[in-house]
Design a protein around this motif. Structure first.
Motif, short mmCIF file in Angstrom:
data_model
loop_
_atom_site.label_atom_id
_atom_site.label_comp_id
_atom_site.label_asym_id
_atom_site.label_seq_id
_atom_site.Cartn_x
_atom_site.Cartn_y
_atom_site.Cartn_z
N THR A 229 0.84 -1.20 0.00
CA THR A 229 0.00 0.00 0.00
C THR A 229 0.88 1.25 0.00
OG1 THR A 229 -0.15 -0.01 2.42
CG2 THR A 229 -1.87 -1.17 1.19
N TYR A 230 0.30 2.35 -0.50
CA TYR A 230 0.98 3.65 -0.50
C TYR A 230 -0.05 4.72 -0.15
CZ TYR A 230 -1.11 3.80 -5.19
OH TYR A 230 -1.99 3.76 -6.25
N ASP A 231 0.45 5.90 0.19
CA ASP A 231 -0.42 6.99 0.62
C ASP A 231 -0.78 7.89 -0.56
OD1 ASP A 231 -1.79 8.99 1.88
OD2 ASP A 231 -0.08 9.75 3.04
N PRO A 232 -2.02 7.87 -1.03
CA PRO A 232 -2.41 8.73 -2.17
C PRO A 232 -2.25 10.22 -1.89
CG PRO A 232 -4.06 7.03 -1.76
CD PRO A 232 -3.14 7.04 -0.57
N ALA A 233 -2.19 10.60 -0.59
CA ALA A 233 -2.04 12.01 -0.25
C ALA A 233 -0.65 12.52 -0.60
CB ALA A 233 -2.33 12.23 1.23
N ASP A 234 0.32 11.61 -0.67
CA ASP A 234 1.68 11.99 -1.09
C ASP A 234 1.69 12.00 -2.62
OD1 ASP A 234 4.38 12.23 -1.69
OD2 ASP A 234 5.03 10.91 -0.06
N GLU A 235 1.41 13.15 -3.21
CA GLU A 235 1.16 13.24 -4.65
C GLU A 235 2.34 12.81 -5.50
OE1 GLU A 235 -0.32 17.07 -5.68
OE2 GLU A 235 -2.11 16.91 -4.41
N GLN A 295 9.07 0.84 -4.80
CA GLN A 295 7.95 0.07 -4.26
C GLN A 295 7.37 -0.84 -5.33
OE1 GLN A 295 5.16 2.22 -1.88
NE2 GLN A 295 3.72 0.52 -1.75
N VAL A 296 7.43 -0.39 -6.59
CA VAL A 296 6.96 -1.23 -7.69
C VAL A 296 7.87 -2.43 -7.85
CG1 VAL A 296 6.41 -1.31 -10.14
CG2 VAL A 296 5.99 0.79 -8.86
N SER A 297 9.19 -2.20 -7.84
CA SER A 297 10.13 -3.33 -8.00
C SER A 297 10.05 -4.27 -6.81
CB SER A 297 11.56 -2.81 -8.18
OG SER A 297 11.96 -1.99 -7.10
N THR A 298 9.83 -3.72 -5.61
CA THR A 298 9.71 -4.56 -4.41
C THR A 298 8.47 -5.44 -4.48
OG1 THR A 298 10.94 -3.05 -2.97
CG2 THR A 298 9.34 -4.52 -1.91
N THR A 299 7.34 -4.85 -4.86
CA THR A 299 6.09 -5.62 -4.97
C THR A 299 6.23 -6.70 -6.03
OG1 THR A 299 4.89 -3.61 -4.37
CG2 THR A 299 3.59 -5.43 -5.25
N MET A 300 6.85 -6.33 -7.16
CA MET A 300 7.06 -7.32 -8.22
C MET A 300 7.98 -8.45 -7.75
SD MET A 300 7.36 -5.12 -11.75
CE MET A 300 7.59 -6.65 -12.68
N THR A 359 -3.37 1.14 -3.44
CA THR A 359 -3.05 -0.29 -3.43
C THR A 359 -2.27 -0.66 -4.69
OG1 THR A 359 -5.03 -0.81 -2.15
CG2 THR A 359 -3.97 -2.62 -3.33
N LEU A 360 -1.10 -1.24 -4.48
CA LEU A 360 -0.23 -1.69 -5.58
C LEU A 360 -0.23 -3.22 -5.59
CD1 LEU A 360 2.01 -1.26 -7.74
CD2 LEU A 360 3.64 -1.09 -5.85
N THR A 361 -0.60 -3.80 -6.73
CA THR A 361 -0.75 -5.25 -6.82
C THR A 361 0.01 -5.78 -8.03
OG1 THR A 361 -2.98 -5.07 -5.90
CG2 THR A 361 -2.40 -7.15 -6.96
N CYS A 362 0.74 -6.86 -7.82
CA CYS A 362 1.41 -7.57 -8.93
C CYS A 362 0.93 -9.02 -8.90
CB CYS A 362 2.92 -7.51 -8.80
SG CYS A 362 3.78 -8.39 -10.15
#
Length: 450
Positions: A229-235, A295-300, A359-362
């Protein structure tokens, strides 16, 4: 005798009237001729020929500066004009700014004078009746236009849909794609630059689906899935996470094929849609382009390692990150740290990465029969790496007052194991990664008074 005299007087008056009319006609003709001659000379003195117009706005008798001012006022009207776009039987209406269109006032004014000067002398005089338009094209911001044309998918045209994979109960099924259309952006740019007074036809060409159903043959199950997960408020961070995830949507890896995270993106740069965000360097948080893409590479990585794909290259961050346990993170950095993995199966695998609303999903699909076991990642700490603390004294602080300049953070070393199990029974445990988180020495300032 009297009658002859009266007749003579009438003839005399008629003659005088004719002479007067002739003189007036001569004077009028001379005036008109002089006016036309003046019209012929106007461009020589920097004045635009009468009859010259742009988008229906007359520029005649104006200097270049005067024409610019008039066009500047027209620009405000132009910004709210309606541009009708059509394709086959469909149509939509937008404004020039939405399409990246604008009027280059200076260029139009200069072209108007240049066209006036470019005509023959008598042609300049005849321009009054022709009312010719200046042919300066509208200025077009290509990036804005291309983005808007892509947004018209589903409005004016339907783009090609690639074959995809979806779960149906416990089994993955292949959903076939179909052909579609893609707008001819070069033609649209040229057509729109010529004017918006009438509807502009958007031409398209047929596009085959990016992924054909046959490319996914053999995929029948979900191999693994990872979610962070990530915070959408952090643009800025949200921009980088969601932009990074888009590069890994609908990835098909053929048997034996490998994927490089950095090569797929082509560079973590502003040109590829990334912005400044918080990054980690030598255990310390800093700012850099692409902060959040890790975070993308970590989730993947967590999905890839659990799916049975071969991880060939993987790096950890220099300090622990909040979205993954120690030993389970995967850092990437242009020209330095890459994440590379390959497909060891005899059938293709399909990777779907999405980021939406925090929410980031792979998810990785593939041949279920070739992975009859589950894989879990278990990190174990090997040892701690204690950090030291530097103490300095200052007369600027009150005696005993402490000011922390840099927080002391101990480092650590982890070994990550891939644990293979069948129905909850562990088959084997293999070390797959070693992670070292560097200690960050603290720095403290202590007051000793003056």
């Amino acid at each position: 005798m009297e009658q002859k005299y009266l007749h003579f007087r009438r003839q005399k008056r008629h003659h005088l009237k004719r002479m007067k009319r002739r003189r007036m006609a001569t004077v009028a003709g001379a005036v008109v001729l002089i006016c036309f001659i003046i019209l012929g000379f106007l461009p020589t003195f920097g004045i635009i020929s009468p009859g010259t117009n742009y988008c229906g706005k007359s520029l005649g008798f104006l200097t270049v500066k005067g024409a610019e001012k008039k066009l500047n006022k027209y620009e405000k009207e132009f910004q709210t004009a309606e541009v009708v776009l059509t394709h086959k039987k469909k149509s939509t209406t937008l404004t020039p700014p939405q399409l990246g269109l604008s009027v280059d006032e200076e260029q139009v004014a200069m072209d108007a004078l240049a066209e006036s000067r470019g005509r023959r002398f008598f042609g300049r005089m005849g321009q009054v009746f022709k009312k010719e338009a200046v042919q300066t094209p509208l200025a077009v911001d290509e990036a804005t236009l291309n983005r808007r044309l892509r947004d018209l998918n589903g409005v004016l045209y339907e783009t090609a849909k690639p074959a995809t994979v979806a779960m149906k109960g416990e089994r993955a099924v292949i959903l076939p794609g179909n052909k579609g259309e893609v707008p001819d952006t070069a033609k649209a740019r040229a057509d729109l630059s010529r004017g918006i007074q009438s509807p502009v036809e958007i031409h398209t060409r047929i596009m085959e689906p990016a992924i054909e159903a046959q490319e996914l043959a053999g995929i029948d199950g979900k191999l693994a899935e990872a979610v962070t997960t990530y915070d959408p408020a952090d643009e800025n961070r949200t921009t980088n996470v969601e932009n990074g995830a888009r590069y890994f949507r609908r990835i098909v890896l053929a048997p034996g094929e490998k994927l490089s995270f950095l090569s797929t993106i082509g560079g973590i740069t502003e040109a590829h849609g990334f912005v400044k965000g918080k990054t980690v360097s030598n255990g310390v948080e800093t700012e850099g382009i692409g902060g959040g893409v890790c975070q993308v590479s970590t989730t993947m990585y967590n999905a890839v390692a659990r799916s049975g794909l071969n991880v060939m290259t993987k790096f950890n961050h220099s300090k622990a990150v909040p979205y993954a346990k120690e030993g389970l993170d995967c850092a990437v950095s242009d020209g330095y740290k890459d994440f590379i993995f390959a497909n060891p199966f005899t059938k293709p695998v399909y990777i779907e990465t999405t980021a939406k609303e925090g929410t980031l999903t792979c998810t990785i699909y593939g041949p279920a029969e070739e992975k009859p076991y589950t894989i879990d990642l278990v990190p174990e700490k090997v040892r701690d790496l204690p950090a030291s603390k530097e103490v300095a004294y200052s007369t600027d602080l009150a005696p005993g007052e402490i000011k922390i300049l840099r927080q002391q953070v101990d480092g650590s070393i982890y070994i990550t194991y891939a644990v293979y199990s069948v129905q909850g029974r562990e088959l084997r445990r293999i070390p797959v990664a070693k992670s070292r988180y560097v200690p960050v020495d603290g720095k403290v300032l202590v007051g000793k008074g003056k």
